[in-house]
Enzyme design. Structure first.
Site, PDB file in Angstrom:
ATOM      1  N   ASN A 170       0.800  -1.237   0.000  1.00 38.68           N
ATOM      2  CA  ASN A 170       0.000   0.000   0.000  1.00 38.68           C
ATOM      3  C   ASN A 170       0.832   1.286   0.000  1.00 38.68           C
ATOM      4  O   ASN A 170       0.334   2.337  -0.404  1.00 38.68           O
ATOM      5  CB  ASN A 170      -1.021  -0.019   1.145  1.00 38.68           C
ATOM      6  CG  ASN A 170      -0.374  -0.005   2.498  1.00 38.68           C
ATOM      7  OD1 ASN A 170       0.809  -0.317   2.629  1.00 38.68           O
ATOM      8  ND2 ASN A 170      -1.133   0.341   3.516  1.00 38.68           N
ATOM      9  N   GLU A 265       5.783  -3.606  11.577  1.00 43.21           N
ATOM     10  CA  GLU A 265       4.545  -2.833  11.590  1.00 43.21           C
ATOM     11  C   GLU A 265       3.508  -3.694  10.907  1.00 43.21           C
ATOM     12  O   GLU A 265       3.584  -3.910   9.697  1.00 43.21           O
ATOM     13  CB  GLU A 265       4.707  -1.519  10.821  1.00 43.21           C
ATOM     14  CG  GLU A 265       5.516  -0.484  11.540  1.00 43.21           C
ATOM     15  CD  GLU A 265       4.931  -0.050  12.861  1.00 43.21           C
ATOM     16  OE1 GLU A 265       5.723   0.313  13.740  1.00 43.21           O
ATOM     17  OE2 GLU A 265       3.692  -0.090  13.029  1.00 43.21           O
ATOM     18  N   CYS A 299      -3.035   0.787   6.978  1.00 41.79           N
ATOM     19  CA  CYS A 299      -3.064   0.127   8.281  1.00 41.79           C
ATOM     20  C   CYS A 299      -3.679   1.061   9.305  1.00 41.79           C
ATOM     21  O   CYS A 299      -4.278   0.626  10.270  1.00 41.79           O
ATOM     22  CB  CYS A 299      -1.662  -0.284   8.687  1.00 41.79           C
ATOM     23  SG  CYS A 299      -0.553   1.093   8.765  1.00 41.79           S
TER      24      CYS A 299
HETATM   25  N1  NDP Z   1       1.157  -1.448  10.257  1.00 36.99           N
HETATM   26  C1  NDP Z   1       1.461  -1.007   9.058  1.00 36.99           C
HETATM   27  O1  NDP Z   1       2.212  -0.041   8.933  1.00 36.99           O
HETATM   28  C2  NDP Z   1       0.896  -1.655   7.844  1.00 36.99           C
HETATM   29  C3  NDP Z   1       0.260  -2.861   7.870  1.00 36.99           C
HETATM   30  N2  NDP Z   1      -0.208  -3.429   6.737  1.00 36.99           N
HETATM   31  C4  NDP Z   1      -0.893  -4.695   6.816  1.00 36.99           C
HETATM   32  O2  NDP Z   1      -0.467  -5.513   5.731  1.00 36.99           O
HETATM   33  C5  NDP Z   1      -1.539  -6.199   5.140  1.00 36.99           C
HETATM   34  C6  NDP Z   1      -1.643  -5.918   3.680  1.00 36.99           C
HETATM   35  O3  NDP Z   1      -0.409  -5.686   3.091  1.00 36.99           O
HETATM   36  P1  NDP Z   1       0.302  -6.812   2.242  1.00 36.99           P
HETATM   37  O4  NDP Z   1       1.372  -6.162   1.433  1.00 36.99           O
HETATM   38  O5  NDP Z   1      -0.698  -7.632   1.526  1.00 36.99           O
HETATM   39  O6  NDP Z   1       0.920  -7.671   3.425  1.00 36.99           O
HETATM   40  P2  NDP Z   1       1.746  -9.019   3.344  1.00 36.99           P
HETATM   41  O7  NDP Z   1       2.103  -9.348   4.744  1.00 36.99           O
HETATM   42  O8  NDP Z   1       1.055 -10.037   2.548  1.00 36.99           O
HETATM   43  O9  NDP Z   1       3.046  -8.619   2.511  1.00 36.99           O
HETATM   44  C7  NDP Z   1       3.962  -7.676   2.991  1.00 36.99           C
HETATM   45  C8  NDP Z   1       5.308  -7.943   2.372  1.00 36.99           C
HETATM   46  O10 NDP Z   1       5.788  -9.208   2.805  1.00 36.99           O
HETATM   47  C9  NDP Z   1       6.184  -9.984   1.677  1.00 36.99           C
HETATM   48  N3  NDP Z   1       6.059 -11.394   2.004  1.00 36.99           N
HETATM   49  C10 NDP Z   1       5.067 -12.254   1.741  1.00 36.99           C
HETATM   50  N4  NDP Z   1       5.346 -13.467   2.247  1.00 36.99           N
HETATM   51  C11 NDP Z   1       6.544 -13.377   2.844  1.00 36.99           C
HETATM   52  C12 NDP Z   1       7.376 -14.279   3.567  1.00 36.99           C
HETATM   53  N5  NDP Z   1       7.036 -15.532   3.773  1.00 36.99           N
HETATM   54  N6  NDP Z   1       8.532 -13.815   4.053  1.00 36.99           N
HETATM   55  C13 NDP Z   1       8.912 -12.544   3.870  1.00 36.99           C
HETATM   56  N7  NDP Z   1       8.183 -11.650   3.202  1.00 36.99           N
HETATM   57  C14 NDP Z   1       7.002 -12.045   2.702  1.00 36.99           C
HETATM   58  C15 NDP Z   1       5.277  -9.496   0.585  1.00 36.99           C
HETATM   59  O11 NDP Z   1       5.781  -9.846  -0.686  1.00 36.99           O
HETATM   60  P3  NDP Z   1       4.781 -10.267  -1.879  1.00 36.99           P
HETATM   61  O12 NDP Z   1       4.024  -9.048  -2.223  1.00 36.99           O
HETATM   62  O13 NDP Z   1       5.705 -10.719  -2.933  1.00 36.99           O
HETATM   63  O14 NDP Z   1       3.913 -11.352  -1.341  1.00 36.99           O
HETATM   64  C16 NDP Z   1       5.301  -8.009   0.854  1.00 36.99           C
HETATM   65  O15 NDP Z   1       6.485  -7.441   0.387  1.00 36.99           O
HETATM   66  C17 NDP Z   1      -2.739  -5.760   5.911  1.00 36.99           C
HETATM   67  O16 NDP Z   1      -3.012  -6.757   6.855  1.00 36.99           O
HETATM   68  C18 NDP Z   1      -2.325  -4.498   6.627  1.00 36.99           C
HETATM   69  O17 NDP Z   1      -2.952  -4.235   7.814  1.00 36.99           O
HETATM   70  C19 NDP Z   1      -0.049  -2.841   5.533  1.00 36.99           C
HETATM   71  C20 NDP Z   1       0.561  -1.645   5.451  1.00 36.99           C
HETATM   72  C21 NDP Z   1       1.076  -0.961   6.607  1.00 36.99           C
HETATM   73  O1  3PG Z   2       1.020   1.453   5.724  1.00 36.68           O
HETATM   74  C1  3PG Z   2       0.158   2.160   6.182  1.00 36.68           C
HETATM   75  O2  3PG Z   2      -1.013   1.978   5.984  1.00 36.68           O
HETATM   76  C2  3PG Z   2       0.688   3.317   6.870  1.00 36.68           C
HETATM   77  O3  3PG Z   2       1.899   3.176   7.410  1.00 36.68           O
HETATM   78  C3  3PG Z   2      -0.201   4.395   7.185  1.00 36.68           C
HETATM   79  O4  3PG Z   2       0.340   5.572   6.761  1.00 36.68           O
HETATM   80  P1  3PG Z   2      -0.610   6.837   6.687  1.00 36.68           P
HETATM   81  O5  3PG Z   2      -1.266   6.967   8.012  1.00 36.68           O
HETATM   82  O6  3PG Z   2       0.298   7.950   6.366  1.00 36.68           O
HETATM   83  O7  3PG Z   2      -1.608   6.545   5.609  1.00 36.68           O
END
Ligand code: NDP
Ligand code: 3PG
Length: 497
Positions: A170, A265, A299
């Protein structure tokens, strides 16, 4: 345009991109590529290299070697290169933003904002690093009982080594630079594994660092599916620190990783608690911004509204009126609501909606979906037995739970396995402080929707929402170790004494 002009070097044939190692753009010897599906057209937009384990091994060696001389590069010089990269990134915001639009369907204007914000983050990190990394500590021994002043202790901040950075889809650019720049300023090297959706945006960003002139091998970017190379990367003995942002994957990584610092995170179910005295227009505006910007795929999105029953009807009406004004369509048209990142994500969201329907939630709008595009939906009268009350849709669907006491709201917030952020709306600052203290989340916003920025603010989740704290200063401090040298004197010595 993406992959042209200055960026032509990173392209391998039509729409297929190379990976970055040893200061060069390379084609994987695996001969395989991974397709990146445009969420709007649901067709292949780009391809990236499926890097092999051998290539990962090579990159780890390169990163280890490059880090040794980078650690001896003066701090001001490291900062200078980061400032240069930031300027190049901002100068080339258009092609990078174009990739974000195509890969993750982020609205056009928000895509540009992400790149500009990233450039600012890199510059700020350079400045902050120069300030805080230049400081150490000097301690004398006679403050601890039983000691004379015979020992002088000098502490300094040293790098960890190779930092593995894994950002989510994202914010592929912003959450990559928020890991890369603190690592670099602190003297570490980088292995970046971009999210598959967002990989090409990341590769363009990495090229800006390449153009800035960082030493070979210091920054590396390996592409491939996380499910295929993820474990190999996170369990690699060459990795000295992992900075990860994403979903539950992070929980699994934390169980598998070795004895190295982790910055995680993860997900969130950010609650918005609305008291009777709240300014409901302000609340409605923040629910729209917090719940529906980037179609709820943040997130920090507001993911559950907990509103006092006495003002619930009025608030729901105000939010409904604003939802009706949201534009829905392709990111290229800068619509408010754009397709969610993948079909599986849309299916997951639909599952939550169906469950809420079966269990009797009030639909404030009709549920509508075309492909990955889901129209914004407010669900009123949601009860705790519905999945949407607890799970994060990561989409434009927002549940409203009506509460009869503040305690009920706090209880719902704290019963979640997540604890990223939350917010409370009231004109009574004393009440707001007490509620903030009672909420088990990393951050509570008073009278505003949750948000990570400004990017130098601490950003952290508790429980399943993360390990450690981000934000520019905290990330720099997380990517260093403290090294101590003790000078032992033959006799006690007092300065000027
Ligand atoms: N707290 C925060 O700041 C944030 C939290 N999120 C959370 O993330 C989720 C959505 O994001 P999303 O990108 O789909 O999350 P994922 O956990 O699916 O993926 C995050 C990253 O991890 C990689 N990945 C996948 N499998 C593995 C593995 N086994 N080992 C190491 N890396 C791996 C992915 O690669 P690939 O794409 O190739 O699978 C991607 O680069 C939501 O649940 C959201 O809440 C999202 C953004 C910010
Ligand atoms: O990954 C996310 O969703 C974020 O770290 C949130 O960032 P934002 O609050 O600036 O949208």
């Amino acid at each position: 345009m993406a992959g042209t002009g200055l960026f032509a070097e990173i392209l391998d044939g039509e729409h297929a991109y190379k990976y970055y190692a040893d200061g060069e753009w390379k084609k994987s010897t695996s001969g395989k590529t991974v397709a990146i599906i445009n969420p709007t057209t649901r067709k292949t937009q780009y391809k990236v290299q499926a890097c092999s384990q051998e290539e990962v091994n090579k990159v780890m060696d390169l990163a280890k070697t490059a880090q040794k001389s980078w650690a001896k590069t003066p701090l001001w010089k490291r900062a200078e290169l980061l400032h240069k990269a930031a300027a190049i990134l901002k100068e080339h915001k258009a092609p990078i933003a174009e990739c974000l639009v195509k890969e993750i369907a982020k609205p056009a204007k928000d895509s540009v904002t992400e790149v500009v914000r990233s450039g600012d983050l890199v510059s700020y990190t350079a400045e902050e690093g120069v300030r805080i990394l230049g400081e150490g500590k000097f301690l004398v021994s006679d403050s601890f009982p039983g000691n004379e002043r015979t020992k002088y202790c000098l502490t300094s901040k040293i790098p960890l080594g190779v930092v593995l950075a894994i950002p989510p889809f994202n914010y592929p650019v912003n959450l990559a630079v928020s890991k890369i720049s603190p690592a670099l300023i602190a003297g570490n090297s980088i292995v970046l594994k971009p999210p598959t959706q967002g990989a090409v945006s990341c590769l363009h960003m990495v090229h800006c660092f390449h153009l800035a002139g960082f030493p070979k091998g210091l920054i590396n970017c390996v592409t491939g599916k996380g499910s295929e190379i993820g474990d190999f990367l996170t369990m690699h003995p060459g990795v000295n620190c992992i900075s990860f942002t994403g979903g539950d994957t992070g929980v699994a990584i934390s169980k598998k990783a070795g004895m190295i610092p982790l910055q995680m995170e993860l997900g969130g179910k950010d609650a918005c608690i609305v008291l009777e005295d709240a300014d409901l227009d302000l609340v409605a505006a923040n629910i729209i911004k917090g719940g529906f910007s980037y179609s709820g795929q943040r997130c920090t999105a507001v993911k559950v509204v907990l509103v006092m029953e006495s003002v619930a009807d009025s608030l729901v009406e105000k939010v409904k009126a604003k939802v009706a004004k949201l534009t829905v369509g392709p990111p290229e048209d800068d619509c408010d609501i754009t397709p969610v990142v993948s079909e599986s994500s849309a299916n997951y969201i639909e599952g939550l909606v169906k469950d809420a329907k079966e269990k009797g939630a009030t639909f404030c709008q009709e549920y509508k979906r075309e492909g990955n595009l889901i129209w914004p939906l407010l669900l009123d009268n949601v009860r705790p037995d519905m999945r949407i009350a607890w799970e994060e849709p990561f989409g434009p669907v927002l549940p409203v739970l009506r509460i009869n006491s503040v305690e009920e709201g706090i209880h719902h917030c704290n019963a979640s396995n997540f604890g990223l952020q939350g917010c409370v709306f009231t004109k009574d600052i004393n009440k707001a402080m007490l509620i903030s203290d009672a909420m088990e989340t990393g951050t509570v916003q008073i009278n505003s929707a949750p948000a990570r920025g400004p990017d130098h603010f601490p950003f952290q989740g508790i429980k399943d929402s993360g390990i450690g704290s981000q934000g520019i200063t905290n990330s720099i401090n997380m990517m260093i170790k403290v090294k101590t040298t003790v000078i032992n004197l033959p006799t006690p010595s007092y300065t000027m004494g």
